[in-house]
Design a protein around this motif. Structure first.
Motif, PDB file in Angstrom:
ATOM      1  N   SER A 170      52.296  35.966  50.443  1.00 52.33           N
ATOM      2  CA  SER A 170      51.167  36.834  50.796  1.00 52.33           C
ATOM      3  C   SER A 170      50.932  37.944  49.774  1.00 52.33           C
ATOM      4  N   GLN A 171      52.005  38.425  49.137  1.00 53.86           N
ATOM      5  CA  GLN A 171      51.817  39.523  48.184  1.00 53.86           C
ATOM      6  C   GLN A 171      51.116  39.067  46.908  1.00 53.86           C
ATOM      7  N   HIS A 172      50.935  37.753  46.745  1.00 54.88           N
ATOM      8  CA  HIS A 172      50.265  37.237  45.547  1.00 54.88           C
ATOM      9  C   HIS A 172      48.810  36.880  45.818  1.00 54.88           C
ATOM     10  N   SER A 173      48.347  37.110  47.040  1.00 50.92           N
ATOM     11  CA  SER A 173      46.998  36.653  47.416  1.00 50.92           C
ATOM     12  C   SER A 173      45.912  37.278  46.548  1.00 50.92           C
ATOM     13  N   HIS A 174      46.101  38.545  46.177  1.00 49.14           N
ATOM     14  CA  HIS A 174      45.043  39.212  45.414  1.00 49.14           C
ATOM     15  C   HIS A 174      44.837  38.564  44.046  1.00 49.14           C
ATOM     16  N   LEU A 175      45.858  37.862  43.531  1.00 51.22           N
ATOM     17  CA  LEU A 175      45.687  37.168  42.249  1.00 51.22           C
ATOM     18  C   LEU A 175      44.685  36.028  42.381  1.00 51.22           C
ATOM     19  N   VAL A 176      44.724  35.337  43.509  1.00 55.06           N
ATOM     20  CA  VAL A 176      43.766  34.254  43.752  1.00 55.06           C
ATOM     21  C   VAL A 176      42.359  34.834  43.858  1.00 55.06           C
ATOM     22  N   ILE A 177      42.232  35.951  44.571  1.00 56.05           N
ATOM     23  CA  ILE A 177      40.928  36.600  44.711  1.00 56.05           C
ATOM     24  C   ILE A 177      40.377  37.000  43.345  1.00 56.05           C
ATOM     25  N   GLN A 178      41.240  37.567  42.507  1.00 56.26           N
ATOM     26  CA  GLN A 178      40.795  37.991  41.174  1.00 56.26           C
ATOM     27  C   GLN A 178      40.363  36.795  40.329  1.00 56.26           C
ATOM     28  N   GLN A 179      41.080  35.675  40.446  1.00 57.48           N
ATOM     29  CA  GLN A 179      40.696  34.472  39.709  1.00 57.48           C
ATOM     30  C   GLN A 179      39.323  33.986  40.153  1.00 57.48           C
ATOM     31  N   LEU A 180      39.089  33.998  41.460  1.00 63.47           N
ATOM     32  CA  LEU A 180      37.797  33.553  41.981  1.00 63.47           C
ATOM     33  C   LEU A 180      36.667  34.482  41.543  1.00 63.47           C
ATOM     34  N   LEU A 181      36.932  35.785  41.565  1.00 63.49           N
ATOM     35  CA  LEU A 181      35.905  36.738  41.126  1.00 63.49           C
ATOM     36  C   LEU A 181      35.575  36.547  39.652  1.00 63.49           C
ATOM     37  N   GLY A 182      36.608  36.355  38.845  1.00 62.56           N
ATOM     38  CA  GLY A 182      36.375  36.097  37.429  1.00 62.56           C
ATOM     39  C   GLY A 182      35.592  34.816  37.216  1.00 62.56           C
ATOM     40  N   HIS A 183      35.887  33.798  38.018  1.00 62.99           N
ATOM     41  CA  HIS A 183      35.170  32.524  37.903  1.00 62.99           C
ATOM     42  C   HIS A 183      33.718  32.674  38.341  1.00 62.99           C
ATOM     43  N   LEU A 184      33.490  33.522  39.348  1.00 60.83           N
ATOM     44  CA  LEU A 184      32.117  33.782  39.780  1.00 60.83           C
ATOM     45  C   LEU A 184      31.322  34.449  38.668  1.00 60.83           C
ATOM     46  N   ASP A 185      31.930  35.409  37.996  1.00 61.30           N
ATOM     47  CA  ASP A 185      31.264  36.052  36.856  1.00 61.30           C
ATOM     48  C   ASP A 185      30.984  35.047  35.741  1.00 61.30           C
ATOM     49  N   ALA A 186      31.966  34.178  35.496  1.00 64.79           N
ATOM     50  CA  ALA A 186      31.802  33.181  34.433  1.00 64.79           C
ATOM     51  C   ALA A 186      30.682  32.199  34.748  1.00 64.79           C
ATOM     52  N   ASN A 187      30.372  32.015  36.032  1.00 63.47           N
ATOM     53  CA  ASN A 187      29.322  31.084  36.442  1.00 63.47           C
ATOM     54  C   ASN A 187      28.024  31.786  36.811  1.00 63.47           C
ATOM     55  N   SER A 188      27.835  33.004  36.287  1.00 56.43           N
ATOM     56  CA  SER A 188      26.630  33.757  36.646  1.00 56.43           C
ATOM     57  C   SER A 188      25.361  33.080  36.134  1.00 56.43           C
ATOM     58  N   ARG A 189      25.488  32.164  35.171  1.00 55.13           N
ATOM     59  CA  ARG A 189      24.329  31.414  34.676  1.00 55.13           C
ATOM     60  C   ARG A 189      24.313  29.993  35.206  1.00 55.13           C
ATOM     61  N   SER A 190      25.046  29.738  36.279  1.00 59.24           N
ATOM     62  CA  SER A 190      25.084  28.410  36.890  1.00 59.24           C
ATOM     63  C   SER A 190      24.049  28.327  38.004  1.00 59.24           C
ATOM     64  N   PRO A 191      23.759  27.102  38.481  1.00 60.79           N
ATOM     65  CA  PRO A 191      22.807  26.972  39.603  1.00 60.79           C
ATOM     66  C   PRO A 191      23.254  27.761  40.822  1.00 60.79           C
ATOM     67  N   ALA A 192      22.286  28.144  41.652  1.00 60.29           N
ATOM     68  CA  ALA A 192      22.580  28.969  42.830  1.00 60.29           C
ATOM     69  C   ALA A 192      23.540  28.268  43.777  1.00 60.29           C
ATOM     70  N   SER A 193      23.466  26.924  43.862  1.00 64.78           N
ATOM     71  CA  SER A 193      24.357  26.196  44.770  1.00 64.78           C
ATOM     72  C   SER A 193      25.814  26.332  44.346  1.00 64.78           C
ATOM     73  N   VAL A 194      26.061  26.372  43.030  1.00 68.37           N
ATOM     74  CA  VAL A 194      27.432  26.545  42.531  1.00 68.37           C
ATOM     75  C   VAL A 194      27.925  27.952  42.843  1.00 68.37           C
ATOM     76  N   ARG A 195      27.086  28.942  42.557  1.00 68.45           N
ATOM     77  CA  ARG A 195      27.476  30.330  42.843  1.00 68.45           C
ATOM     78  C   ARG A 195      27.697  30.542  44.339  1.00 68.45           C
ATOM     79  N   ALA A 196      26.836  29.927  45.151  1.00 68.75           N
ATOM     80  CA  ALA A 196      26.988  30.064  46.606  1.00 68.75           C
ATOM     81  C   ALA A 196      28.288  29.424  47.080  1.00 68.75           C
ATOM     82  N   GLY A 197      28.679  28.299  46.456  1.00 67.82           N
ATOM     83  CA  GLY A 197      29.940  27.652  46.818  1.00 67.82           C
ATOM     84  C   GLY A 197      31.141  28.533  46.510  1.00 67.82           C
TER      85      GLY A 197
END
Length: 695
Positions: free
Chosen positions: A233-260
């Motif tokens: 559980s103490q490592h959960s925030h690392l997963v969140i940070q990875q997902l947030l970084g991936h969301l930023d990296a996909n800011s030019r992707s289709p809306a369906s990808v960003r929504a997923g």
């Protein structure tokens, strides 16, 4: 076999020769396709491994692993399955002596390849894939706890293991290896230390990208549910940070990808109830708010890239925006109360205010974009406020938050005003009574509400003294808006009821009665040229709120007067009651609205009803009609800019230089500026401020 085992245990120095002989014999029988003898030789080596734990066992292990390589390189699937089974048995053996030169790279590669098997026979394909999964599980068990072994967490290994598992996890049908895969995946993640999480998550993101699995969200959500439940559980925030970084990296992707990706973020936040956001709380919300702004740009331009080659639609962008708002609420729900206050202030600071913070609006979006951003950020604020639970209204509604929020009640946009009223109600409503007020009615029984048994606390009294008049004023002004609809008046009614229940005091109740009488006068005189529907709605709100107030402690004569007026309206003027006007099909009179005196609540009768009770001391205030304090404008619109501050200093300097007899003015500090701003500016200062605004 018993004699061979006894000999090996008695003379462990002979193990290397025994292993060499068995390996040679197995190779010979393999080349001759005599698979029965191959099985016998392999079983003999297995039993020796299980029996011998001496220092010389490493010699036997090297021969054993070399034999398994031969079997895995053969072109017979049943030999692959046989070799994998032997490797799993070996992986479960706890060795007493370390090994410095052993390598499992081949096994990682081969077992991963088996997981991708596309054998023409479906049954054999499943067997091969299950064997490959069990083999990877064995490699993990053998290497993860031994620092001398190969580092299984290196990217080159994770990029083979994780996709091999995810490919099988996708096939969730009965008889598929998905169940075995999930067990292996959970075990792998459960053993991951802090420094290994990113290497394990990155291949997951790459796999979902390459196979377009974000769209639809089903598999991606399931995948990250497994991850969040499996890791420490103490490592959960690392997963969140990875997902947030991936969301930023996909800011030019289709809306369906960003929504997923946003949907996965929302689900991940719900799973980890505490600590999932980690130390960078505001960065999480900053990323999500940035996605909202970008989505507005894409929606207005119709493209999700600067080159305008890839089109998007309003439907897809709105779906994404709803997902981001929901995710903001999910994250806020994981935070302690004090951090939610910070988040609300943070979001409030991001809302563009035309004429005050015009730069916050996107240059591509213009006025309409700013309005859309305002609406979405207020919706985000509502998501946070609905989950906010504080016993102290001073903490829930500090001046730095309440003042800009109230300023939005004066905006022309009806949707924005409705959102602000909902936010105010949810923050003041500490006992969740708003949920119990399902519909505005004059038959409402306050016994269903959860009421305070004691009087106002010290903090509540401070809140009343500091903010109540400003709050009443904005409620009064909000009622005068011509663009109000039934939902606005229902929201205003809920806000007034919640205020009366939460701030139980004679002073508050009398102030609310004065406010209601002023609203009634507004509906009668129609000084603001309101429509007949809006004037009827005002009378309906007054009736509903007074009906509730009369049940909250005032003497019975007040309730008798309120009931008498309501009964008169029920007989001759149902359009002045919420049941008749605040509904889908309001019944309003033709022509101008005429209201008889016996259909109105009378100030003198109310005052008479309160006389002789504990409310007697407040009757004098009740005789004074309510008028909004015009000097109590929302301070947000009066905040001084940097230019104002400079002009203030110029004015002070000029005053000091004009009169040499006066002592030199002390140096301007933050405190002196704050005190000066809190007071009305002298005419000279105001003139300089006015000039500086045009410079």
């Amino acid at each position: 076999m018993e004699k061979l085992t006894f000999f090996a245990l008695s003379a462990p120095e002979k193990l290397d020769r025994i292993a060499a002989y068995l390996s040679e014999r197995l190779t010979r029988e393999l080349n001759r396709h005599r698979y029965g003898y191959v099985c016998i030789a392999l079983e003999a080596m297995e039993q020796l491994l299980l029996a011998c734990h001496c220092q010389s066992i490493n010699l036997l292990v090297e021969s054993f692993l070399g034999t398994l390589r031969l079997l895995l390189e053969a072109d017979r699937p049943h030999l692959h399955i046989l070799a994998t089974g032997s490797f799993v048995k070996f992986a479960n053996i706890e060795e007493d002596t370390p090994s410095y030169h052993r390598s499992y790279d081949f096994f990682v590669s081969r077992f991963s390849e088996m997981c991708h098997s596309d054998h023409e026979d479906p049954e054999m394909q499943i067997k091969i894939r299950v064997s490959g999964i069990r083999g990877l599980q064995g490699v993990v068990r053998k290497t993860v706890d031994d620092e001398l072994q190969v580092n299984i967490w290196e990217p080159r290994h994770m990029e083979q293991i994780v996709p091999a598992l995810l490919v099988n996890l996708e096939q969730g049908s009965s008889g598929s290896p998905a169940e075995q895969t999930e067990v292996c995946f959970r075990e792998l993640l459960g053993r991951a230390a802090y420094g290994h999480i990113n290497n394990a998550i990155r291949p997951v993101l790459m796999h979902l990208d390459s196979r377009s699995l974000w769209e639809g969200g089903g598999f991606a959500v399931r995948c990250f549910q497994i991850i969040m439940f499996s890791i420490q559980s103490q490592h959960s925030h690392l997963v969140i940070q990875q997902l947030l970084g991936h969301l930023d990296a996909n800011s030019r992707s289709p809306a369906s990808v960003r929504a997923g990706i946003v949907e996965v973020l929302s689900e991940a936040a719900v799973i980890e109830a505490t600590g999932s956001v980690g130390p960078t709380v505001l960065e999480v919300f900053n990323t999500l708010l940035r996605q909202l702004r970008q989505s507005v740009d894409y929606q207005l331009t119709g493209y999700y890239d600067n080159a305008r080659k890839h089109k998007t639609t309003s439907f897809h962008e709105k779906t994404l925006q709803d997902g981001v708002i929901k995710t903001i609420g999910s994250f806020a729900n994981t935070l302690p109360v004090y951090q939610r206050s910070e988040v609300m202030l943070f979001i409030m600071g991001k809302i563009p205010v035309p004429g005050i913070y015009p730069a916050l609006g996107s240059p591509n979006a213009g006025f309409e974009g700013s309005r859309m951003i305002q609406v979405m950020l207020l919706k985000s604020l509502l998501q946070v406020s609905e989950r906010y639970d504080s016993s102290n209204l001073l903490t829930a509604l500090p001046s730095s938050f309440l003042e800009p929020l109230l300023s939005f009640t004066l905006m022309d946009d009806p949707e924005i005003r409705l959102l602000v009223l909902s936010i105010l109600t949810s923050l003041i409503d500490r006992r969740h009574n708003a949920d119990r007020i399902t519909a505005v009615s004059v038959t409402f029984d306050v016994s269903v509400l959860e009421q305070k048994e004691d009087t106002c606390s010290r903090q509540d009294n401070l809140f009343i003294r500091k903010h109540a008049q400003r709050l009443y004023r904005h409620v009064f002004l909000a009622c005068k808006e011509e663009s109000n609809g039934p939902s606005h008046y229902q929201a205003l009614c809920s806000l007034l009821v919640v205020l009366s229940v939460e701030l139980v005091s004679e002073e508050v109740l009398v102030d609310l009665i004065r406010l209601i009488l002023a609203l009634q006068e507004l509906g009668v005189s129609n000084q603001e040229s309101l429509s007949v529907l809006n004037r009827c709605s005002l009378h309906a709100v007054c009736a509903a709120v007074l009906h509730v107030l009369s049940q909250l402690g005032p003497p019975p004569p007040l309730r008798q007067h309120v009931t008498q007026v309501i009964e008169s309206r029920q007989k001759g003027a149902p359009h002045l009651l919420p049941e008749g006007v605040l509904c889908d099909q309001p019944r309003i009179p033709n022509g101008d609205l005429m209201v008889d005196k016996d259909l109105l609540f009378v100030q003198s009768k109310i005052c008479e009803a309160l006389t002789g009770s504990s409310y007697s001391a407040q009757c004098e205030r009740l005789n004074t009609p309510y008028t909004p304090q015009l000097t109590d404008e929302d301070r947000l619109s009066r905040k001084m800019s940097i230019a104002d501050t400079i002009s203030l200093q110029i004015a002070i300097d000029q005053e000091s230089s004009a009169d040499p007899q006066k002592p030199q003015t002390e140096q301007i500090t933050f405190e002196t500026l704050k005190n000066t701003i809190g007071k009305p500016l002298p005419f000279t200062c105001m003139s300089f401020s006015f000039a500086s605004a045009f410079i």
